[in-house]
Design a protein around this motif. Structure first.
Motif, mmCIF file in Angstrom:
data_model
loop_
_atom_site.group_PDB
_atom_site.id
_atom_site.type_symbol
_atom_site.label_atom_id
_atom_site.label_comp_id
_atom_site.label_asym_id
_atom_site.label_seq_id
_atom_site.Cartn_x
_atom_site.Cartn_y
_atom_site.Cartn_z
ATOM 1 N N THR A 114 0.802 -1.222 0.000
ATOM 2 C CA THR A 114 0.000 0.000 0.000
ATOM 3 C C THR A 114 0.835 1.271 0.000
ATOM 4 O OG1 THR A 114 -0.139 -0.063 2.432
ATOM 5 C CG2 THR A 114 -1.902 -1.153 1.202
ATOM 6 N N PHE A 115 2.129 1.157 0.268
ATOM 7 C CA PHE A 115 3.020 2.322 0.240
ATOM 8 C C PHE A 115 3.278 2.785 -1.189
ATOM 9 C CE2 PHE A 115 7.463 4.136 1.023
ATOM 10 C CZ PHE A 115 6.986 5.310 1.578
ATOM 11 N N GLY A 116 2.925 1.938 -2.143
ATOM 12 C CA GLY A 116 3.044 2.319 -3.546
ATOM 13 C C GLY A 116 4.456 2.205 -4.081
ATOM 14 N N ALA A 117 4.876 3.222 -4.858
ATOM 15 C CA ALA A 117 6.163 3.186 -5.558
ATOM 16 C C ALA A 117 7.336 3.010 -4.596
ATOM 17 C CB ALA A 117 6.339 4.456 -6.382
ATOM 18 N N GLY A 118 7.191 3.508 -3.384
ATOM 19 C CA GLY A 118 8.280 3.400 -2.409
ATOM 20 C C GLY A 118 8.651 1.979 -2.075
ATOM 21 N N MET A 119 7.694 1.051 -2.260
ATOM 22 C CA MET A 119 7.976 -0.359 -1.977
ATOM 23 C C MET A 119 8.806 -1.004 -3.079
ATOM 24 S SD MET A 119 6.620 -1.139 0.985
ATOM 25 C CE MET A 119 6.419 -2.920 1.011
ATOM 26 N N PHE A 120 8.914 -0.351 -4.217
ATOM 27 C CA PHE A 120 9.598 -0.946 -5.366
ATOM 28 C C PHE A 120 10.934 -0.277 -5.689
ATOM 29 C CE2 PHE A 120 5.078 -1.747 -5.831
ATOM 30 C CZ PHE A 120 5.037 -3.095 -6.125
ATOM 31 N N GLN A 121 11.323 0.716 -4.888
ATOM 32 C CA GLN A 121 12.587 1.405 -5.147
ATOM 33 C C GLN A 121 13.771 0.472 -4.923
ATOM 34 O OE1 GLN A 121 12.705 4.938 -2.747
ATOM 35 N NE2 GLN A 121 11.130 6.005 -3.928
ATOM 36 N N MET A 122 14.697 0.482 -5.877
ATOM 37 C CA MET A 122 15.853 -0.412 -5.819
ATOM 38 C C MET A 122 17.175 0.354 -5.823
ATOM 39 S SD MET A 122 14.525 -3.499 -5.831
ATOM 40 C CE MET A 122 15.826 -4.581 -6.403
ATOM 41 N N ASP A 123 17.093 1.673 -5.823
ATOM 42 C CA ASP A 123 18.315 2.461 -5.950
ATOM 43 C C ASP A 123 18.960 2.779 -4.615
ATOM 44 O OD1 ASP A 123 16.244 4.052 -5.176
ATOM 45 O OD2 ASP A 123 16.744 5.755 -6.470
ATOM 46 N N SER A 124 18.359 2.357 -3.518
ATOM 47 C CA SER A 124 18.944 2.625 -2.195
ATOM 48 C C SER A 124 18.481 1.555 -1.218
ATOM 49 C CB SER A 124 18.523 4.011 -1.695
ATOM 50 O OG SER A 124 17.117 4.090 -1.540
ATOM 51 N N LEU A 125 19.198 1.447 -0.108
ATOM 52 C CA LEU A 125 18.827 0.490 0.934
ATOM 53 C C LEU A 125 17.568 0.973 1.648
ATOM 54 C CD1 LEU A 125 22.318 -0.275 2.532
ATOM 55 C CD2 LEU A 125 21.025 -1.717 0.948
ATOM 56 N N ARG A 126 16.711 0.040 1.959
ATOM 57 C CA ARG A 126 15.469 0.394 2.657
ATOM 58 C C ARG A 126 14.977 -0.770 3.491
ATOM 59 N NH1 ARG A 126 10.702 -1.277 1.874
ATOM 60 N NH2 ARG A 126 11.144 -2.062 -0.231
ATOM 61 N N GLY A 127 14.589 -0.483 4.715
ATOM 62 C CA GLY A 127 13.946 -1.482 5.547
ATOM 63 C C GLY A 127 12.452 -1.507 5.272
ATOM 64 N N GLY A 128 11.782 -2.475 5.826
ATOM 65 C CA GLY A 128 10.344 -2.594 5.626
ATOM 66 C C GLY A 128 10.009 -3.665 4.619
ATOM 67 N N SER A 129 8.788 -4.194 4.718
ATOM 68 C CA SER A 129 8.327 -5.267 3.841
ATOM 69 C C SER A 129 6.805 -5.266 3.863
ATOM 70 C CB SER A 129 8.861 -6.619 4.348
ATOM 71 O OG SER A 129 8.157 -7.010 5.527
ATOM 72 N N PRO A 130 6.182 -6.136 3.082
ATOM 73 C CA PRO A 130 4.716 -6.214 3.155
ATOM 74 C C PRO A 130 4.191 -6.569 4.545
ATOM 75 C CG PRO A 130 5.516 -7.321 1.186
ATOM 76 C CD PRO A 130 6.717 -6.996 1.996
ATOM 77 N N TYR A 131 5.059 -7.120 5.388
ATOM 78 C CA TYR A 131 4.637 -7.487 6.741
ATOM 79 C C TYR A 131 4.549 -6.286 7.680
ATOM 80 C CZ TYR A 131 5.591 -12.249 5.192
ATOM 81 O OH TYR A 131 5.583 -13.440 4.514
ATOM 82 N N GLY A 132 5.259 -5.217 7.349
ATOM 83 C CA GLY A 132 5.239 -4.032 8.202
ATOM 84 C C GLY A 132 6.423 -3.129 7.901
ATOM 85 N N SER A 133 6.404 -1.926 8.440
ATOM 86 C CA SER A 133 7.512 -0.996 8.222
ATOM 87 C C SER A 133 8.750 -1.469 8.962
ATOM 88 C CB SER A 133 7.119 0.417 8.678
ATOM 89 O OG SER A 133 6.689 0.412 10.022
ATOM 90 N N GLY A 134 9.917 -0.958 8.554
ATOM 91 C CA GLY A 134 11.164 -1.403 9.173
ATOM 92 C C GLY A 134 12.314 -0.474 8.854
ATOM 93 N N VAL A 135 13.413 -0.698 9.541
ATOM 94 C CA VAL A 135 14.605 0.114 9.358
ATOM 95 C C VAL A 135 15.828 -0.786 9.419
ATOM 96 C CG1 VAL A 135 14.785 0.623 11.834
ATOM 97 C CG2 VAL A 135 15.872 2.156 10.182
ATOM 98 N N LEU A 136 16.867 -0.431 8.658
ATOM 99 C CA LEU A 136 18.160 -1.115 8.733
ATOM 100 C C LEU A 136 19.056 -0.296 9.643
ATOM 101 C CD1 LEU A 136 18.585 -1.911 4.920
ATOM 102 C CD2 LEU A 136 17.761 -3.459 6.712
ATOM 103 N N SER A 137 19.522 -0.909 10.719
ATOM 104 C CA SER A 137 20.293 -0.165 11.717
ATOM 105 C C SER A 137 21.795 -0.311 11.546
ATOM 106 C CB SER A 137 19.906 -0.626 13.120
ATOM 107 O OG SER A 137 20.194 -2.005 13.289
#
Length: 264
Positions: A210-233
């Protein structure tokens, strides 16, 4: 037979062609009237349909609350929690409430692990009984080998009384997580926690895509998944990216929307 030679009708005998059941009886009619009036008053006082309507009106006037219950060791999960609260609070009629779970490690151990001292910022420590007041709950925690940290597990373990009486059954809930690496459990940390919700009868709410385009960005590291939001520490020093923070805010807004749908 009367003295005048004529018949005197009995005062208690009905006229010809009239049934005795059709005649008014002042005593019995007054009794029936009183009984009907009492039944009407009783019905008006205890009408369950009317009482339910009043309860529903009160429920509609109440501001719904999403509890954001988290454990954060190095601060990353707390940053997500605060962004999630922004998303919840931006939804009309819903507010986010922040809570911490109790720490299980001693201050000496935390110091050896170089964990920064926490500034609570007014965030209270939750007790299990408080959960029944929530219309929805989002639990946040860092990973430990692909599953939730022991501090959060200890909190779930303390909810036995709520489980025994199924007091959380039907309450929508979800997760947000922190991991040290991309493959460190962004998905498994959330889905291995679903068992906690299942035993309580809670309704698991993932965010999907449901986050839309942000879920498909591949040009940078990103936490989070369809299961819930997340962060890489990373090693604990990496700060959340704008995308990770935006996803967390979206998570809060999405959860608030689901809570409103389920309640109303």
């Amino acid at each position: 037979m009367g003295k005048g030679g004529g018949c005197v009708p009995s005062k208690n005998r009905p006229p010809a062609g009239v049934s005795g059941a059709d005649l008014p009886n002042p005593k019995s009619d007054d009794l029936v009237s009183d009984q009907n009036q009492n039944q009407t008053q009783t019905t008006q006082t205890t009408n369950p349909i009317k009482d339910v309507g009043v309860a529903e009106q009160k429920q509609q006037r109440k501001k719904l609350r999403v509890f954001i219950v988290f454990y954060s060791m190095y601060g990353h999960v707390e940053l997500l929690a605060r962004e999630i609260k922004k998303g919840v609070d931006s939804t009309d009629g819903v507010e986010g409430v922040l809570y911490r779970v109790p720490e299980t490690l001693s201050s000496e151990v935390l110091e050896q692990m170089k964990v920064p001292k926490k500034d609570d910022h007014g965030v209270p420590v939750i007790v299990p009984e408080r959960l029944v007041e929530a219309d929805g709950v989002l639990f946040g925690f860092p990973t430990r080998y692909g599953s939730m940290a022991a501090q959060m597990k200890a909190f779930f373990d303390s909810t036995g009384e709520l489980w025994r009486e199924q007091k959380l059954a039907g309450v929508p809930a979800g997760f947000f997580v922190s991991t040290g690496t991309q493959g460190g459990g962004q998905e498994t940390t959330a889905w291995t926690a679903i068992t906690q919700l299942a035993h309580h009868g809670m309704i698991y709410v993932p965010i999907g895509y449901t986050f839309g385009a942000g879920m498909f960005q591949m040009d940078s590291l990103r936490g989070g998944s369809p299961y819930g939001s997340g962060v890489l520490s990373g090693d604990g020093t990496r700060a959340p990216t704008e995308t990770e923070l935006a996803l967390a805010e979206h998570h809060g807004k999405y959860m608030a929307t689901i809570v409103k749908k389920l309640v109303h």
